[in-house]
Design a protein around this motif. Structure first.
Motif, PDB file in Angstrom:
ATOM      1  N   GLY A  32     -13.898  15.154  -1.466  1.00 49.77           N
ATOM      2  CA  GLY A  32     -14.466  13.854  -1.809  1.00 49.77           C
ATOM      3  C   GLY A  32     -14.431  13.496  -3.279  1.00 49.77           C
ATOM      4  N   TYR A  33     -13.505  14.093  -4.039  1.00 50.87           N
ATOM      5  CA  TYR A  33     -13.393  13.817  -5.467  1.00 50.87           C
ATOM      6  C   TYR A  33     -11.949  13.424  -5.772  1.00 50.87           C
ATOM      7  CZ  TYR A  33     -17.685  16.415  -4.928  1.00 50.87           C
ATOM      8  OH  TYR A  33     -18.916  16.840  -4.491  1.00 50.87           O
ATOM      9  N   LEU A  34     -11.715  12.140  -5.930  1.00 52.31           N
ATOM     10  CA  LEU A  34     -10.358  11.605  -6.027  1.00 52.31           C
ATOM     11  C   LEU A  34      -9.965  11.359  -7.472  1.00 52.31           C
ATOM     12  CD1 LEU A  34     -10.636   8.993  -3.124  1.00 52.31           C
ATOM     13  CD2 LEU A  34      -9.981  11.418  -3.000  1.00 52.31           C
ATOM     14  N   ASN A  35      -8.870  11.974  -7.889  1.00 52.69           N
ATOM     15  CA  ASN A  35      -8.363  11.815  -9.242  1.00 52.69           C
ATOM     16  C   ASN A  35      -7.580  10.500  -9.327  1.00 52.69           C
ATOM     17  OD1 ASN A  35      -7.348  12.047 -11.792  1.00 52.69           O
ATOM     18  ND2 ASN A  35      -6.141  13.889 -11.420  1.00 52.69           N
ATOM     19  N   ILE A  36      -8.158   9.513  -9.983  1.00 58.06           N
ATOM     20  CA  ILE A  36      -7.514   8.207 -10.086  1.00 58.06           C
ATOM     21  C   ILE A  36      -6.395   8.214 -11.117  1.00 58.06           C
ATOM     22  CG2 ILE A  36      -7.910   5.803 -10.785  1.00 58.06           C
ATOM     23  CD1 ILE A  36     -10.656   6.026  -9.503  1.00 58.06           C
ATOM     24  N   GLY A  37      -6.551   8.999 -12.164  1.00 61.83           N
ATOM     25  CA  GLY A  37      -5.495   9.068 -13.170  1.00 61.83           C
ATOM     26  C   GLY A  37      -6.047   9.295 -14.557  1.00 61.83           C
ATOM     27  N   ARG A  38      -5.207   8.986 -15.554  1.00 59.98           N
ATOM     28  CA  ARG A  38      -5.622   9.210 -16.940  1.00 59.98           C
ATOM     29  C   ARG A  38      -4.987   8.179 -17.852  1.00 59.98           C
ATOM     30  NH1 ARG A  38      -1.835  14.091 -16.809  1.00 59.98           N
ATOM     31  NH2 ARG A  38      -0.020  13.467 -18.050  1.00 59.98           N
ATOM     32  N   GLU A  87     -26.745   1.509   6.996  1.00 55.71           N
ATOM     33  CA  GLU A  87     -25.552   0.783   7.419  1.00 55.71           C
ATOM     34  C   GLU A  87     -24.315   1.299   6.694  1.00 55.71           C
ATOM     35  OE1 GLU A  87     -25.048  -3.911   8.130  1.00 55.71           O
ATOM     36  OE2 GLU A  87     -25.165  -3.341   6.022  1.00 55.71           O
ATOM     37  N   PHE A  88     -24.470   1.566   5.405  1.00 58.41           N
ATOM     38  CA  PHE A  88     -23.371   2.043   4.580  1.00 58.41           C
ATOM     39  C   PHE A  88     -22.931   3.442   5.009  1.00 58.41           C
ATOM     40  CE2 PHE A  88     -21.842   4.340   0.823  1.00 58.41           C
ATOM     41  CZ  PHE A  88     -20.831   3.495   0.377  1.00 58.41           C
ATOM     42  N   ILE A  89     -23.885   4.332   5.222  1.00 52.46           N
ATOM     43  CA  ILE A  89     -23.572   5.713   5.606  1.00 52.46           C
ATOM     44  C   ILE A  89     -22.833   5.742   6.942  1.00 52.46           C
ATOM     45  CG2 ILE A  89     -24.580   7.917   6.317  1.00 52.46           C
ATOM     46  CD1 ILE A  89     -26.782   7.408   4.211  1.00 52.46           C
ATOM     47  N   GLU A  90     -23.315   4.953   7.901  1.00 49.47           N
ATOM     48  CA  GLU A  90     -22.669   4.919   9.215  1.00 49.47           C
ATOM     49  C   GLU A  90     -21.247   4.384   9.114  1.00 49.47           C
ATOM     50  OE1 GLU A  90     -25.287   2.571  11.582  1.00 49.47           O
ATOM     51  OE2 GLU A  90     -26.697   4.230  11.966  1.00 49.47           O
ATOM     52  N   LYS A  91     -21.020   3.440   8.256  1.00 52.37           N
ATOM     53  CA  LYS A  91     -19.704   2.811   8.112  1.00 52.37           C
ATOM     54  C   LYS A  91     -18.672   3.775   7.550  1.00 52.37           C
ATOM     55  CE  LYS A  91     -17.496  -1.221   5.953  1.00 52.37           C
ATOM     56  NZ  LYS A  91     -17.753  -2.451   5.142  1.00 52.37           N
ATOM     57  N   TYR A  92     -19.087   4.604   6.582  1.00 56.93           N
ATOM     58  CA  TYR A  92     -18.115   5.445   5.870  1.00 56.93           C
ATOM     59  C   TYR A  92     -18.252   6.933   6.168  1.00 56.93           C
ATOM     60  CZ  TYR A  92     -16.972   1.281   3.196  1.00 56.93           C
ATOM     61  OH  TYR A  92     -16.564   0.022   2.833  1.00 56.93           O
ATOM     62  N   GLN A  93     -19.041   7.289   7.161  1.00 59.07           N
ATOM     63  CA  GLN A  93     -19.233   8.700   7.494  1.00 59.07           C
ATOM     64  C   GLN A  93     -17.887   9.381   7.742  1.00 59.07           C
ATOM     65  OE1 GLN A  93     -22.577   9.940   7.862  1.00 59.07           O
ATOM     66  NE2 GLN A  93     -21.588  11.920   7.665  1.00 59.07           N
ATOM     67  N   GLY A  94     -17.624  10.449   6.994  1.00 57.11           N
ATOM     68  CA  GLY A  94     -16.405  11.230   7.194  1.00 57.11           C
ATOM     69  C   GLY A  94     -15.153  10.649   6.580  1.00 57.11           C
ATOM     70  N   THR A  95     -15.264   9.570   5.813  1.00 56.30           N
ATOM     71  CA  THR A  95     -14.072   8.970   5.194  1.00 56.30           C
ATOM     72  C   THR A  95     -13.511   9.894   4.117  1.00 56.30           C
ATOM     73  OG1 THR A  95     -14.948   6.761   5.576  1.00 56.30           O
ATOM     74  CG2 THR A  95     -13.182   6.967   3.956  1.00 56.30           C
ATOM     75  N   ARG A  96     -12.221  10.165   4.177  1.00 52.28           N
ATOM     76  CA  ARG A  96     -11.557  11.023   3.200  1.00 52.28           C
ATOM     77  C   ARG A  96     -10.195  10.430   2.847  1.00 52.28           C
ATOM     78  NH1 ARG A  96     -15.878  12.720   2.851  1.00 52.28           N
ATOM     79  NH2 ARG A  96     -16.659  14.850   3.008  1.00 52.28           N
ATOM     80  N   HIS A  97      -9.659  10.884   1.739  1.00 55.54           N
ATOM     81  CA  HIS A  97      -8.326  10.435   1.335  1.00 55.54           C
ATOM     82  C   HIS A  97      -7.562  11.630   0.771  1.00 55.54           C
ATOM     83  CE1 HIS A  97      -5.344   7.441  -0.010  1.00 55.54           C
ATOM     84  NE2 HIS A  97      -5.147   8.285  -1.004  1.00 55.54           N
ATOM     85  N   ASN A  98      -6.380  11.880   1.307  1.00 54.85           N
ATOM     86  CA  ASN A  98      -5.527  12.960   0.823  1.00 54.85           C
ATOM     87  C   ASN A  98      -4.539  12.385  -0.184  1.00 54.85           C
ATOM     88  OD1 ASN A  98      -3.718  15.022   0.395  1.00 54.85           O
ATOM     89  ND2 ASN A  98      -3.675  15.686   2.540  1.00 54.85           N
ATOM     90  N   THR A  99      -4.623  12.846  -1.430  1.00 52.98           N
ATOM     91  CA  THR A  99      -3.787  12.272  -2.493  1.00 52.98           C
ATOM     92  C   THR A  99      -2.446  12.993  -2.661  1.00 52.98           C
ATOM     93  OG1 THR A  99      -4.836  13.691  -4.152  1.00 52.98           O
ATOM     94  CG2 THR A  99      -5.839  11.534  -3.755  1.00 52.98           C
ATOM     95  N   LYS A 100      -2.195  13.982  -1.810  1.00 48.33           N
ATOM     96  CA  LYS A 100      -1.005  14.834  -2.009  1.00 48.33           C
ATOM     97  C   LYS A 100       0.289  14.029  -2.065  1.00 48.33           C
ATOM     98  CE  LYS A 100       1.345  18.901  -0.099  1.00 48.33           C
ATOM     99  NZ  LYS A 100       1.337  19.933   0.979  1.00 48.33           N
ATOM    100  N   ASN A 101       0.428  13.062  -1.194  1.00 51.45           N
ATOM    101  CA  ASN A 101       1.690  12.308  -1.123  1.00 51.45           C
ATOM    102  C   ASN A 101       1.586  10.904  -1.713  1.00 51.45           C
ATOM    103  OD1 ASN A 101       3.074  14.434   0.302  1.00 51.45           O
ATOM    104  ND2 ASN A 101       1.943  13.829   2.149  1.00 51.45           N
ATOM    105  N   ASP A 102       0.567  10.668  -2.512  1.00 52.26           N
ATOM    106  CA  ASP A 102       0.399   9.341  -3.111  1.00 52.26           C
ATOM    107  C   ASP A 102       1.449   9.066  -4.180  1.00 52.26           C
ATOM    108  OD1 ASP A 102      -1.726   8.885  -1.506  1.00 52.26           O
ATOM    109  OD2 ASP A 102      -3.258   8.926  -3.061  1.00 52.26           O
TER     110      ASP A 102
END
Length: 364
Positions: free
Chosen positions: A303-309, A213-228
């Motif tokens: 798929g590796y998002l830098n949250i910060g430091r 159920e989890f895999i189907e829900k989030y399949q292909g989910t990505r986030h571009n942090t360039k303009n965050d």
């Protein structure tokens, strides 16, 4: 005994690679097989020989061994539940040559529930004594929070009960599934259950359903942090030293956090006890170089998002949220070795689907 002493008294080559280890193992596998087959002094003649060689290769390798069949011995290499070591156990086993009369296995494998019969400190853990139920969290619908019940549990025997529970799960689910599919886990007495009890043998099917159920829900989910948008924060530790943080504030309010459930926490200990615990110019240059190196290898598009430091008291902490744990384990292990003569680096990887670790950085 003198026979075995002569076998291991020769000066042996150091272990630097997977190939080195397996070459060494092959030189002694017939003697090891005989020790296991005959139930000789296994601890001295096998375990005490194997452990130092695995430790030469890297810390964090554990093992189990015994007879798989009359003519086959089995060596199970395990990370003992430590997430960041799993990929190296898998690689070591993948590099193993075919060895007659040996079965080499990566991680503790699942078995039929009928074979579950764990005894710890006089307490039995099996399909009869164990039940479970799941706690639902409406605000965190993807969280898999499992309660195991046992009618002998009490606060005094909690340590034994927890040990027995984890061993039983490793036997029934296998080490990898135990680590990767359950988010929260606890054990209570059966009479304290607040939900209908489910037979323990149904736990595997329940987790398969939730994972699918989890895999189907989030399949292909990505986030571009360039303009965050990033937020700079300042604070003070309890010891009075300043704390500085730069956090991707936009990312912390993302509605698909659970798609990147693995948190990587890196500690860079510049440890120079000056400048009020903050980095000097030289420190800062080195810290930035290392952080840039990590970011270059752990890309957001993959798929590796830098949250910060966060930087304070001679330690910089860097945070990532990741879709998997294997690549970060390898990247950070390599970086740790690359800079080992310049700075102390440590890291951990743990599961936190809703990034609760970072609530302290969030401002509604």
């Amino acid at each position: 005994m003198s026979f075995f002493k002569s076998l291991f008294s020769k000066k042996e080559q150091p272990i630097h690679s997977y190939a080195d280890f397996w070459n060494w193992f092959q030189q002694h596998e017939k003697k090891f097989f005989k020790v296991l087959k005959n139930q000789d002094d296994i601890h001295t003649l096998f375990f005490e020989k194997l452990s130092p060689k695995l430790n030469e290769l890297r810390e964090g390798f554990w093992f189990l061994a015994g007879m798989y069949a009359d003519t086959t011995a089995e060596l199970i290499l395990t990370a003992d539940g430590v997430t960041k070591n799993i990929v190296f156990v898998e690689e070591l086993v993948a590099a193993a040559p075919k060895i007659n009369n040996w079965k080499i296995t990566a991680l503790k494998q699942p078995s039929d529930v009928s074979k579950l019969g764990v005894n710890i400190d006089g307490y039995k853990f099996d399909a009869t004594s164990l039940h479970f139920y799941a706690i639902n969290h409406p605000e965190m619908p993807d969280e898999i929070d499992i309660i195991i019940t046992h009618d002998k549990y009490n606060e005094e025997n909690r340590t034994s009960m927890l040990n027995g529970m984890y061993i039983a799960l490793d036997v029934f689910l296998g080490e990898l599934k135990t680590v990767t599919t359950i988010d929260n886990l606890d054990i209570i007495n059966t009479i304290d259950a607040t939900e209908e009890l489910i037979p323990f043998e149904k736990l595997k099917d329940f987790l398969i359903w939730r994972e699918k159920e989890f895999i189907e829900k989030y399949q292909g989910t990505r986030h571009n942090t360039k303009n965050d948008n990033y937020a700079a924060m300042e604070g003070t530790l309890q010891n009075g030293l300043p704390l500085l943080a730069i956090i991707n504030a936009e990312l912390l309010h993302w509605d698909s956090k659970a798609s990147h459930p693995w948190i990587v926490h890196v500690e860079l200990n510049y440890d120079r006890a000056n400048n009020n615990g903050l980095p000097t110019d030289d420190d800062y240059e080195l810290l930035s170089e290392i952080e840039d190196n990590i970011v270059a290898q752990l890309k957001d598009a993959e798929g590796y998002l830098n949250i910060g430091r966060q930087t304070a008291d001679s330690v910089r902490e860097v945070y990532f949220a990741c879709i998997d744990f294997r690549k970060p384990s390898k990247v950070l292990d390599k970086i740790k070795k690359t800079y080992q003569d310049k700075i102390k680096i440590d890291f951990e990887i743990y599961k936190d689907k809703y990034w609760q670790s970072f609530h302290r950085f969030m401002h509604e």
